[in-house]
Write an enzyme that holds these catalytic residues in place. Sequence first.
Site, PDB file in Angstrom:
ATOM      1  N   ASP A  30    -102.437   5.753  54.864  1.00  0.00           N
ATOM      2  CA  ASP A  30    -103.238   6.208  56.004  1.00  0.00           C
ATOM      3  C   ASP A  30    -104.694   6.431  55.637  1.00  0.00           C
ATOM      4  O   ASP A  30    -105.392   7.218  56.271  1.00  0.00           O
ATOM      5  CB  ASP A  30    -102.656   7.502  56.571  1.00  0.00           C
ATOM      6  CG  ASP A  30    -102.609   8.627  55.535  1.00  0.00           C
ATOM      7  OD1 ASP A  30    -102.339   8.338  54.359  1.00  0.00           O
ATOM      8  OD2 ASP A  30    -102.831   9.801  55.905  1.00  0.00           O
ATOM      9  N   ARG A  39    -111.858   1.969  47.899  1.00  0.00           N
ATOM     10  CA  ARG A  39    -110.829   1.312  47.083  1.00  0.00           C
ATOM     11  C   ARG A  39    -111.136  -0.174  46.937  1.00  0.00           C
ATOM     12  O   ARG A  39    -110.998  -0.764  45.877  1.00  0.00           O
ATOM     13  CB  ARG A  39    -109.438   1.468  47.731  1.00  0.00           C
ATOM     14  CG  ARG A  39    -109.050   2.882  48.075  1.00  0.00           C
ATOM     15  CD  ARG A  39    -108.239   3.572  46.979  1.00  0.00           C
ATOM     16  NE  ARG A  39    -108.132   4.989  47.295  1.00  0.00           N
ATOM     17  CZ  ARG A  39    -107.169   5.523  48.032  1.00  0.00           C
ATOM     18  NH1 ARG A  39    -106.201   4.773  48.500  1.00  0.00           N
ATOM     19  NH2 ARG A  39    -107.159   6.815  48.274  1.00  0.00           N
ATOM     20  N   LYS A 142     -99.170  13.657  59.943  1.00  0.00           N
ATOM     21  CA  LYS A 142     -99.757  14.326  58.777  1.00  0.00           C
ATOM     22  C   LYS A 142    -101.109  14.921  59.137  1.00  0.00           C
ATOM     23  O   LYS A 142    -101.885  14.301  59.869  1.00  0.00           O
ATOM     24  CB  LYS A 142     -99.931  13.324  57.639  1.00  0.00           C
ATOM     25  CG  LYS A 142    -100.368  13.976  56.339  1.00  0.00           C
ATOM     26  CD  LYS A 142    -100.946  12.981  55.356  1.00  0.00           C
ATOM     27  CE  LYS A 142    -102.452  12.958  55.449  1.00  0.00           C
ATOM     28  NZ  LYS A 142    -103.082  12.251  54.330  1.00  0.00           N
ATOM     29  N   GLU A 183     -99.752  19.953  55.121  1.00  0.00           N
ATOM     30  CA  GLU A 183    -100.402  19.600  53.850  1.00  0.00           C
ATOM     31  C   GLU A 183    -101.562  20.531  53.534  1.00  0.00           C
ATOM     32  O   GLU A 183    -102.704  20.271  53.921  1.00  0.00           O
ATOM     33  CB  GLU A 183    -100.889  18.144  53.872  1.00  0.00           C
ATOM     34  CG  GLU A 183    -101.559  17.748  52.560  1.00  0.00           C
ATOM     35  CD  GLU A 183    -102.023  16.281  52.519  1.00  0.00           C
ATOM     36  OE1 GLU A 183    -102.498  15.852  51.452  1.00  0.00           O
ATOM     37  OE2 GLU A 183    -101.935  15.580  53.541  1.00  0.00           O
ATOM     38  N   GLU A 185    -103.705  21.122  50.772  1.00  0.00           N
ATOM     39  CA  GLU A 185    -104.029  20.627  49.427  1.00  0.00           C
ATOM     40  C   GLU A 185    -105.041  21.528  48.743  1.00  0.00           C
ATOM     41  O   GLU A 185    -106.154  21.712  49.226  1.00  0.00           O
ATOM     42  CB  GLU A 185    -104.579  19.194  49.465  1.00  0.00           C
ATOM     43  CG  GLU A 185    -104.990  18.741  48.072  1.00  0.00           C
ATOM     44  CD  GLU A 185    -105.402  17.285  47.941  1.00  0.00           C
ATOM     45  OE1 GLU A 185    -105.672  16.854  46.815  1.00  0.00           O
ATOM     46  OE2 GLU A 185    -105.458  16.574  48.968  1.00  0.00           O
ATOM     47  N   LYS A 225     -96.194  19.179  52.243  1.00  0.00           N
ATOM     48  CA  LYS A 225     -96.841  18.248  51.295  1.00  0.00           C
ATOM     49  C   LYS A 225     -97.866  19.033  50.470  1.00  0.00           C
ATOM     50  O   LYS A 225     -99.045  19.111  50.813  1.00  0.00           O
ATOM     51  CB  LYS A 225     -97.509  17.093  52.037  1.00  0.00           C
ATOM     52  CG  LYS A 225     -98.202  16.093  51.108  1.00  0.00           C
ATOM     53  CD  LYS A 225     -98.668  14.839  51.825  1.00  0.00           C
ATOM     54  CE  LYS A 225     -99.421  13.899  50.869  1.00  0.00           C
ATOM     55  NZ  LYS A 225     -99.710  12.585  51.464  1.00  0.00           N
ATOM     56  N   SER A 266    -100.193  13.287  45.271  1.00  0.00           N
ATOM     57  CA  SER A 266    -100.444  12.974  43.856  1.00  0.00           C
ATOM     58  C   SER A 266    -101.754  13.590  43.364  1.00  0.00           C
ATOM     59  O   SER A 266    -101.908  13.836  42.162  1.00  0.00           O
ATOM     60  CB  SER A 266    -100.423  11.469  43.604  1.00  0.00           C
ATOM     61  OG  SER A 266    -101.245  10.778  44.519  1.00  0.00           O
ATOM     62  N   GLY A 267    -102.698  13.841  44.273  1.00  0.00           N
ATOM     63  CA  GLY A 267    -103.880  14.628  43.935  1.00  0.00           C
ATOM     64  C   GLY A 267    -104.710  14.114  42.783  1.00  0.00           C
ATOM     65  O   GLY A 267    -105.260  14.886  42.016  1.00  0.00           O
ATOM     66  N   GLY A 268    -104.799  12.791  42.650  1.00  0.00           N
ATOM     67  CA  GLY A 268    -105.657  12.236  41.595  1.00  0.00           C
ATOM     68  C   GLY A 268    -104.994  12.121  40.239  1.00  0.00           C
ATOM     69  O   GLY A 268    -105.628  11.716  39.267  1.00  0.00           O
ATOM     70  N   SER A 295     -95.080  11.854  48.471  1.00  0.00           N
ATOM     71  CA  SER A 295     -95.848  11.252  49.554  1.00  0.00           C
ATOM     72  C   SER A 295     -97.146  10.797  48.908  1.00  0.00           C
ATOM     73  O   SER A 295     -98.172  11.480  48.979  1.00  0.00           O
ATOM     74  CB  SER A 295     -96.112  12.271  50.673  1.00  0.00           C
ATOM     75  OG  SER A 295     -96.915  11.683  51.682  1.00  0.00           O
ATOM     76  N   ARG A 298    -102.693   6.942  46.443  1.00  0.00           N
ATOM     77  CA  ARG A 298    -103.265   6.305  45.244  1.00  0.00           C
ATOM     78  C   ARG A 298    -102.199   6.055  44.180  1.00  0.00           C
ATOM     79  O   ARG A 298    -102.204   5.008  43.532  1.00  0.00           O
ATOM     80  CB  ARG A 298    -104.357   7.208  44.658  1.00  0.00           C
ATOM     81  CG  ARG A 298    -105.638   7.221  45.471  1.00  0.00           C
ATOM     82  CD  ARG A 298    -106.607   8.296  44.985  1.00  0.00           C
ATOM     83  NE  ARG A 298    -106.201   9.635  45.406  1.00  0.00           N
ATOM     84  CZ  ARG A 298    -106.829  10.751  45.041  1.00  0.00           C
ATOM     85  NH1 ARG A 298    -107.886  10.675  44.255  1.00  0.00           N
ATOM     86  NH2 ARG A 298    -106.417  11.927  45.478  1.00  0.00           N
ATOM     87  N   TYR A 357    -110.331  12.141  52.380  1.00  0.00           N
ATOM     88  CA  TYR A 357    -109.334  11.110  52.695  1.00  0.00           C
ATOM     89  C   TYR A 357    -109.774  10.282  53.865  1.00  0.00           C
ATOM     90  O   TYR A 357    -110.034  10.796  54.922  1.00  0.00           O
ATOM     91  CB  TYR A 357    -107.990  11.799  52.998  1.00  0.00           C
ATOM     92  CG  TYR A 357    -106.807  10.930  52.709  1.00  0.00           C
ATOM     93  CD1 TYR A 357    -106.436  10.687  51.395  1.00  0.00           C
ATOM     94  CD2 TYR A 357    -106.093  10.343  53.730  1.00  0.00           C
ATOM     95  CE1 TYR A 357    -105.350   9.875  51.115  1.00  0.00           C
ATOM     96  CE2 TYR A 357    -105.004   9.542  53.442  1.00  0.00           C
ATOM     97  CZ  TYR A 357    -104.633   9.319  52.130  1.00  0.00           C
ATOM     98  OH  TYR A 357    -103.557   8.515  51.850  1.00  0.00           O
TER      99      TYR A 357
END
Length: 357
Positions: A30, A39, A142, A183, A185, A225, A266-268, A295, A298, A357
């Site tokens: 997303d 990217r 999300k 989420e 984060e 998440k 995954s947070g980097g 979830s 990257r 994001y």
Amino acid sequence: MSAYVGKYAEELIANAAYIGTPGKGILAADESTGTIGKRFSSINVENKEDNRRALRELLFTTPGALQYLSGVILFEETLYQKTASGKPFVDVLKEGGVLPGIKVDKGTVELAGTNGETTTQGHDDLGKRCREYYAAGCRFAKWRAVLKIGPNEPSQLSINENANGLARYAIICQENGLVPIVEPEILVDGPHDINKCAEVSERVLAACYKALNDHHVLLEGTLLKPNMVTPGSESKKVAPEVIAEYTVRTLQRTVPAAVPAIVFLSGGQSEEEATVNLNAMNKLQTKKPWSLSFSYGRALQQSTLKAWSGKEENVSKAQAVFLARAKANSEATLGKYEGGAAAEGATESLHVKDYKY
């Protein structure tokens, strides 16, 4: 009324439980147009709709990959796209036993009077958009709240605002048939140690579940998440077993057993770190009333992107890389990952400071 009991209640409970099926997890595909552009620039690919569509088609049509997934989070553009042969992506996913999901937040804005802390926007027309997304085939959503660790952060204002924002989003989703992924984060940025991350994570998650309860959210029809509990990006790394122990303890203290599954961001972390840490949690012998899954954005796509590099002739090679990562993370949800899935780029850190994001 203690929790939502509207017309979608049973469907929400069933879909949330399905997404949390051990052996399966979520592909976060997303990325906003701006993020996917970053990217693409790393592999010298132009950021245009056809290239974005081609990447998502590569992922969704990888032979054998969908068996390892229970959900895919889409960006609005992707929700309405089709394969080159004209099949809607939503149908490709559903036929593979994967529930389509949708990113519904509209990004972050700064909280006035704070040291760069943020709150997430997008509530205004959320009910209307959720109805449209449900009609288009989505079954979960999300919303990303972002908090940071600093000398005086996160502030109580930031914790409260983000918890209430997540709870308001969650109940609006449930009223319209979508399972909300909650989420909050906590960014990995900074020199803090794992104890500090654990303390902040506990405060943030406790506030989130208080807010979800206040808003009458049906916890059985939600997913969490969170970040894993790790040292900061400028701090010394610790073993996966330590991350597992701290993370699961934090969740035991804050996440009610009614929540069916926790799907980590995954947070980097590098692809391999994200898999190994999840595996360590699932191997841990302790009380875990929820399933622990993934979830990942990257951490499922980075080495696939490199292998593809925007070239048609590289599609099958890139799909083989994606399949290996999806399988590795599926095994990690069962505590059965033995290593060996690391393709080129799988051990590189994917950390981006102040990640948008």
